[in-house]
Structure formats: structure tokens, C-alpha cells
Design a protein around this motif. Structure first.
Motif, short mmCIF file in Angstrom:
data_model
loop_
_atom_site.label_atom_id
_atom_site.label_comp_id
_atom_site.label_asym_id
_atom_site.label_seq_id
_atom_site.Cartn_x
_atom_site.Cartn_y
_atom_site.Cartn_z
N SER A 1 0.63 -1.60 0.01
CA SER A 1 0.24 -0.29 0.29
C SER A 1 1.14 0.92 0.08
CB SER A 1 -0.85 -0.41 0.76
OG SER A 1 -1.75 1.03 1.37
N VAL A 2 0.46 1.88 -1.09
CA VAL A 2 1.65 3.22 -1.64
C VAL A 2 1.02 4.76 -1.01
CG1 VAL A 2 3.18 2.27 -2.70
CG2 VAL A 2 1.71 2.97 -3.66
N PRO A 3 0.90 5.88 -0.38
CA PRO A 3 0.75 7.01 -0.57
C PRO A 3 0.21 7.09 -1.84
CG PRO A 3 2.44 7.43 -0.33
CD PRO A 3 2.25 5.76 -0.17
N PRO A 4 -1.11 7.89 -2.22
CA PRO A 4 -2.04 8.86 -3.55
C PRO A 4 -0.46 8.82 -3.92
CG PRO A 4 -3.36 9.16 -1.75
CD PRO A 4 -1.83 8.57 -1.19
N SER A 5 0.18 10.34 -3.64
CA SER A 5 1.62 10.82 -4.42
C SER A 5 2.35 9.46 -5.04
CB SER A 5 2.11 11.19 -3.45
OG SER A 5 3.14 10.29 -2.84
N ASP A 6 2.27 8.26 -4.61
CA ASP A 6 3.13 7.17 -5.46
C ASP A 6 2.38 5.79 -6.27
OD1 ASP A 6 5.58 8.15 -5.19
OD2 ASP A 6 5.99 6.53 -3.00
N GLU A 7 0.56 6.21 -6.04
CA GLU A 7 0.16 4.96 -7.36
C GLU A 7 0.23 5.18 -8.45
OE1 GLU A 7 -3.95 6.43 -6.17
OE2 GLU A 7 -3.55 4.82 -3.88
N ALA A 8 0.78 5.87 -9.10
CA ALA A 8 1.08 6.32 -10.62
C ALA A 8 2.50 6.09 -11.09
CB ALA A 8 0.89 7.83 -11.23
N PHE A 9 3.43 6.24 -9.80
CA PHE A 9 4.54 5.44 -10.13
C PHE A 9 4.50 4.28 -10.43
CE2 PHE A 9 9.04 4.19 -8.33
CZ PHE A 9 9.65 4.14 -9.44
N LYS A 10 4.00 3.79 -9.14
CA LYS A 10 3.72 2.07 -9.00
C LYS A 10 3.00 1.78 -10.76
CE LYS A 10 1.76 -2.04 -6.34
NZ LYS A 10 1.36 -1.77 -4.74
N ARG A 11 1.99 2.15 -10.53
CA ARG A 11 1.62 1.42 -11.64
C ARG A 11 2.39 1.71 -13.23
NH1 ARG A 11 -3.12 4.30 -10.29
NH2 ARG A 11 -2.61 6.86 -11.23
N ASN A 12 3.24 2.94 -13.27
CA ASN A 12 3.90 2.68 -14.09
C ASN A 12 5.43 1.25 -14.03
OD1 ASN A 12 2.83 5.07 -15.42
ND2 ASN A 12 4.03 6.19 -14.98
N LEU A 13 6.10 1.12 -13.19
CA LEU A 13 7.10 0.26 -12.56
C LEU A 13 5.85 -1.23 -12.83
CD1 LEU A 13 8.62 0.26 -9.26
CD2 LEU A 13 9.54 0.93 -11.82
N GLU A 14 4.87 -1.01 -12.89
CA GLU A 14 4.00 -2.54 -13.47
C GLU A 14 3.79 -2.77 -14.80
OE1 GLU A 14 1.04 -2.88 -9.12
OE2 GLU A 14 0.17 -2.05 -11.63
N GLN A 15 4.17 -1.87 -15.57
CA GLN A 15 3.72 -1.36 -16.78
C GLN A 15 5.05 -1.92 -17.68
OE1 GLN A 15 1.56 0.90 -18.56
NE2 GLN A 15 1.49 2.21 -17.12
N ILE A 16 6.28 -1.58 -17.09
CA ILE A 16 7.38 -2.05 -17.32
C ILE A 16 7.29 -3.97 -17.08
CG2 ILE A 16 10.87 -1.77 -17.15
CD1 ILE A 16 8.86 0.49 -18.04
N VAL A 17 6.70 -4.85 -15.93
CA VAL A 17 6.50 -5.73 -15.95
C VAL A 17 6.18 -6.53 -16.64
CG1 VAL A 17 6.06 -7.47 -14.11
CG2 VAL A 17 7.39 -5.82 -13.41
N GLU A 18 4.72 -5.93 -17.42
CA GLU A 18 3.63 -6.51 -18.34
C GLU A 18 3.50 -7.62 -18.15
OE1 GLU A 18 6.64 -6.89 -22.25
OE2 GLU A 18 6.62 -4.38 -22.31
N SER A 19 3.92 -8.71 -18.09
CA SER A 19 3.00 -9.75 -17.65
C SER A 19 2.17 -10.03 -16.33
CB SER A 19 3.97 -11.17 -17.43
OG SER A 19 3.72 -12.27 -16.83
N GLY A 20 0.51 -10.33 -16.65
CA GLY A 20 0.03 -10.35 -15.50
C GLY A 20 0.24 -11.42 -14.44
N TRP A 21 1.12 -11.82 -15.21
CA TRP A 21 1.49 -13.31 -14.03
C TRP A 21 2.30 -13.20 -12.90
CZ3 TRP A 21 -1.76 -17.33 -13.76
CH2 TRP A 21 -2.83 -17.47 -14.75
#
Length: 577
Positions: free
Chosen positions: A457-477
Motif C-alpha cells: 500500500s503506497v500513498p496517492p503520490s506514488d500510485e501512478a509511479f507504482k502503476r508505471n513500474l507494473e507496466q515495465i513488468v508487463e506480464s499479469g502473471w
């Protein structure tokens, strides 16, 4: 950081005197982090030896390096000599390497003599082939493994080679590399001259560069095994280093599908062939950056000089697309002469180390993270996953889990408000931000794993950053397994609060296997066996947390997305002393 914190005998000062600038650095090659060539000090003198030899008034005729430029270089060297004294670097550990611009200078001997007279240091001239070999070793230092073609774009010349770095060592052509006179500055000048003469002159230059690159590739003697592997995988990986190519990479990063791109360092950045060849997009972005007076179109890490060289780099990229065999993807590397020279002098056993494990080893305070890694690996069901859609074993290998185990307790001293968010940013602006040799995918994976270990759980200021890191990973698995491993790690850390796994102490055993649910779908069965001294009653919430990861509403993409049901069974007092 004070130089007193380091053993002077392990400090190495190096000067990379290139065509576009002079880079000064002091590196600590002490154990255990020598593999990552940690930099203690670095500076750059923006002195272009190439421009000094081709001033606008020369009309394309090479001139001697002028007295003012020599004076500026000498002043920069004197400043670096003071820095070396401050850090207590032994004189024997100072190396000055010069490349194309010094090697071909009309008054090169006078220029190098002025440096020696001022600071007492000899300048080593790198021959063409040796420059390519050192550049290739810089690429080898930049990534955990390398297998493909390598190009290093300097100011005066371009080096082309092939390179394989794996568990057997580093292999490249005996000659090192083919050197071509098409550096970013040199090609900028020649392209400008050709454009002044008309379209036929530009086409003639295109043919010249294309044929030179094709001939250089054919002369490399690329091993058949490397060629066959590339054909089977859809093409070669092309590894690029040098300021001109890095500038191209930063422009592509600014136009990436993930906006804003969350990892600022260029080393380890990957693009597809299609994206690499978006020459029109890159040139438009660079042109906008040059024309903007208010800085609104500035591109991170792109100076006006680099932006001005983009058309020439685009010209070279076009030639590469026609002259080289099929390229599947392009990987950008930070490693250059400094990294290549230092890496070349490391023992093979150190060169073979995984940079992520080495970089995180200092955080393994008790020296027991290897056993913690074994515990985490046991949370994955046995058996091969090669070729599967959910190939989790290819991603969560021992090296990545070992690095994760090394850092599992690093954020323990932070307040709960900061643990997950600090862990998330540890690989981009925290403890591992400056580590050399890490892929972007690894930075994203480890940052997300550490975040999940602290609850995710991250604060709202880091939510977009976390989502962008997740897009680097790409795979839902992969994202689902990150949540699973994070939950397991949180439980393990509670059982071993100091991270210490004593040889004779049995607190927790983890066993994972594949099972089937009532509808015959795969389900992950996780058995947790606790020793007599463990109060399982206090771990109920953490155990439930592992099971919750398997709930369909927690799957990546919802109930029809990526995820597995997790069934946890608990055995108490079954481990003995």
C-alpha cells in the motif's frame, strides 16, 4: 562520502578522454561490490577535442588542437589531480585513456606532453581495435548477460563487434571490433557538408556508410552458433553504448508508451526494433527541444549539443537497418571506456557475478540471506515452467530472489507510513539507484517485490509511479507472483524478525505443490510447518494474507485474469529442535 571510509589500495582513478568530452572518475574496486564498479567521484569537462580540430573556420580541414583548448584541458586535469589526492588514490592506480580525437590529432604528441608536464601522468592511446574491445567490455559490464551485436558511438568514430557474456566468460572477436569513422560529431559534419552539395551527395554518403557497416559486419566473423540462435529467436539483440546512442535512447524513453517512464537511468533500457527505427519521431522531438526557448520541450539528459546530433544519428540508424542482419530488439548500455577498462581487469570469477546480488550483498548484515533465499524458493511448486504462459521460474530465479532476500529487512527502521513506498523506489532513487549493471525489468521487479513485502500500500503520490513500474513488468502473471512472494516474505520476516536463520534452529518449513480445485483448475497448495517455539496464533493475519492473494478479486485483471487459488495448510510443532 569521506575517502577515509575506503582502502586507498582499492581505489582507481580513470580519465576517459573522448571526442565530445573528458570524463574523470574514481572507483572503489573492493570486495564484495567490485563487479558493479562503484563510483566514488565523477566529473566531466565539456571540452570537445573534435570541435577544436574542426572549427567552423576550417572548412572541414583538420586543425591542430589550439592553445586555449589545451589550457582548458590542463586546468581540468589539475583539478582532478587534487581530487585524487583528497581521496588518497595511489599514483600507480591512475590511468588516462585517450581515443580517436587524440589519436588522430595533428599535434597529439604536444597535447599529451602538456598534460604530462602539468600533472605528471602519461596518456595511453587506445588503438582502434583496442578501443572497440574496451568499449565491448563496457557493454559486458553493463548487464548480467550479453549475447548479440555491439556498437559504441563516440564523437569521432563508431565501433562494431559481436559479444557473448555468459557463465563461461566473455567472448568477442580477437581483433576487438571494427572501427568506422562515423562518430556522432564526425557524421554531423559530413552530413552537413553533403547536404550543402545537394541530394545526390547525401545519397552517396548513405551508400558509403551502409556499405562500410555491411563490410565491417561481414569481417567480424560472427560465430555460427550466435547467428543460429538469433535466427531462432527472431533476430539479434543489438547493444548500444556511447553518448550519441544514449541520447537516442533518452529521446525514445521520453516518447515511451509508459508515461512518464519511471526509471531515469538509460542503462538496461530496452526497445523493440520497430520503436528503435522511429527516426521521424525522434528527430521531431529533438528539433522541438532545440527550438523551444522556455524549456517546455526539453528532454531529460539531452543537451542542445546532443539534440543537434540527432539527425546524424538518425542517418546512421537508417544505415544500420539496411546493413545489419535482422535485429529483434535494442538494449542501451551506460558502460563505456571507464567501465570497460575496469571490468577487463577484474578476475573472471568476479566478472561472472550477478550485479544485482553483488550490489545488495552489503545489506545482508548477518550473512544468512542465502538460506533465506532457499526458504523463498521453496514457496514455488517444483517442476519446469519453460515455455508455459506462466513461466514464473524464468523470472523468479535464484539471483533475483537472493537480491530480494538481501534487502528484505532494509526498510525495517522506517515508519510504517514509509516502508512500502521507500521500498518501491529503492531501485530507482534509493539504495540501488546508482548501481551499474541492472536491467530495467529487474529494477521494476525488485522494487515491486520489496513494496509487496511491506504490504504493497503506497500513498496517492506514488500510485501512478507504482502503476508505471507494473507496466515495465508487463506480464499479469508476474504481477500476481510478486504479490504472492511479497505476502510469503512478510510471514517469513515475522518468524525471523532479525533475518537470522540459525543452522540448528527449525522455525519454519515451506512446501509448495500444484493441486486441483473442485472444478479441476490448478490451485497452489502451500504447507507451512512451524517449530515448537513459534506462536502460530500471532501469525494468523499474515497466513490469511497469503491465502488472500489467491482470491479471484485479488487476481491481476479480476476473476478472469492472471492468478491462482492458494490453499494454505498449517502444521505446528512438527519440525523438532
Amino acid at each position: 562520502m569521506s575517502s577515509l571510509a575506503h582502502d586507498p589500495s582499492t581505489l582507481h582513478a580513470l580519465v576517459d578522454m573522448g571526442s565530445n568530452g573528458i570524463r574523470f572518475s574514481i572507483t572503489d574496486l573492493s570486495a564484495p561490490t567490485a563487479r558493479t564498479t562503484p563510483t566514488l567521484y565523477q566529473s566531466r569537462a565539456g571540452i570537445s577535442l573534435y570541435d577544436a580540430q574542426y572549427p567552423a573556420s576550417s572548412h572541414g580541414e583538420r586543425q591542430p588542437i589550439d592553445a586555449a583548448t589545451i589550457g582548458a584541458v590542463v586546468a581540468a586535469f589539475r583539478g582532478f589531480k587534487r581530487a585524487c589526492a583528497d581521496f588518497c588514490v595511489p599514483e600507480a592506480n591512475v590511468t588516462i585513456l585517450a581515443t580517436e580525437a587524440t589519436r588522430t590529432a595533428v599535434n597529439g604528441a604536444e597535447f599529451m606532453g602538456a598534460i604530462k608536464g602539468a600533472v605528471g601522468w602519461e596518456v595511453q592511446l587506445l588503438a582502434k581495435g583496442e578501443e572497440g574491445r574496451v568499449g565491448a567490455m563496457g557493454v559486458a559490464s553493463s548487464l548480467p548477460g550479453v549475447k548479440g551485436l555491439v556498437m559504441d558511438l563516440g564523437g569521432g568514430s563508431t565501433q562494431l563487434s559481436w559479444l557473448v557474456k555468459d557463465s563461461e566468460g566473455v567472448r568477442m572477436p580477437e581483433a576487438g571490433a571494427a572501427s568506422l569513422p562515423y562518430g556522432a560529431a564526425a557524421l554531423t559534419r559530413r552530413l552537413g557538408e553533403a547536404e550543402g552539395r545537394g541530394s545526390e551527395a547525401v545519397r552517396e554518403l548513405e551508400r558509403e556508410v551502409r556499405e562500410a557497416v555491411r563490410g565491417a559486419y561481414e569481417g567480424l566473423g560472427v560465430p555460427e552458433g550466435l547467428t543460429r540462435a538469433a535466427e531462432a529467436e527472431g533476430g539479434f539483440t543489438l547493444y548500444l553504448s556511447g553518448g550519441g546512442f544514449r541520447g537516442w535512447g533518452y529521446v525514445l524513453m521520453s516518447r515511451h508508451r509508459v508515461k512518464p517512464y519511471p526509471i531515469p537511468v538509460i542503462n538496461g533500457f530496452k526497445v523493440s526494433r520497430k520503436d528503435f527505427l522511429r527516426t521521424d519521431v525522434v528527430q521531431q522531438a529533438a528539433a522541438a527541444a532545440l527550438e523551444a526557448d522556455d524549456g517546455s520541450d526539453d528532454i531529460f539528459r539531452i543537451s542542445d549539443r546532443r539534440a543537434g546530433q540527432v539527425p546524424a544519428v538518425a542517418f546512421l540508424v537508417g544505415a544500420l537497418s539496411q546493413a545489419l542482419p535482422q535485429v529483434k530488439e535494442v538494449r542501451f548500455c551506460q558502460g563505456g571506456v571507464r567501465e570497460g577498462y575496469l571490468f577487463s581487469n577484474l578476475p573472471p570469477e568476479i566478472q561472472a557475478q550477478h550485479p544485482l546480488v553483488v550490489a545488495t550483498q552489503p545489506f545482508d548484515i548477518r550473512g544468512t540471506s542465502s538460506r533465506m533465499t532457499d526458504l523463498l524458493l521453496s514457496a514455488f511448486p517444483p517442476g519446469s515452467t519453460s515455455g508455459a504462459q506462466d513461466d514464473y521460474k524464468a523470472t523468479f530465479d535464484r539471483d533475483h530472489l537472493h537480491a530480494f532476500a538481501n534487502l528484505m529487512y532494509y526498510h525495517s527502521s522506517h515508519s510504517k507510513d514509509l516502508q512500502a513506498t521507500s521500498a518501491l523506489r529503492s531501485t530507482t532513487s534509493g539504495a540501488l539507484a546508482g548501481v551499474h549493471g541492472i536491467l530495467h525489468e529487474s529494477r521494476a521487479l525488485l522494487g515491486l517485490l520489496l513494496c509487496a513485502r511491506w504490504g504493497g500500500s503506497v500513498p496517492p503520490s506514488d500510485e501512478a509511479f507504482k502503476r508505471n513500474l507494473e507496466q515495465i513488468v508487463e506480464s499479469g502473471w508476474t504481477l500476481w507472483w510478486i504479490n504472492y512472494v511479497g505476502a510469503v516474505a512478510g510471514l517469513v520476516a515475522e518468524v525471523y524478525p532479525a533475518g537470522f536463520v540459525a543452522e540448528d534452529e527449525a522455525r519454519l518449513r515451506v512446501q509448495a505443490a500444484w493441486d486441483r480445485d473442485e472444478k479441476g483448475r490448478p490451485a497452489l497448495a502451500l504447507k507451512l510447518s512451524f517449530g515448537d517455539g513459534v506462536s502460530v496464533a500471532t501469525l494468523g493475519k499474515l497466513i490469511k494474507g497469503v491465502e488472500k492473494v489467491g482470491k479471484k478479486k485479488r487476481w491481476i485483471g479480476g476473476k478472469d485474469g492472471s492468478g491462482h487459488r492458494v490453499d494454505v495448510s498449517v502444521e505446528c510443532g512438527g519440525l523438532g529442535a
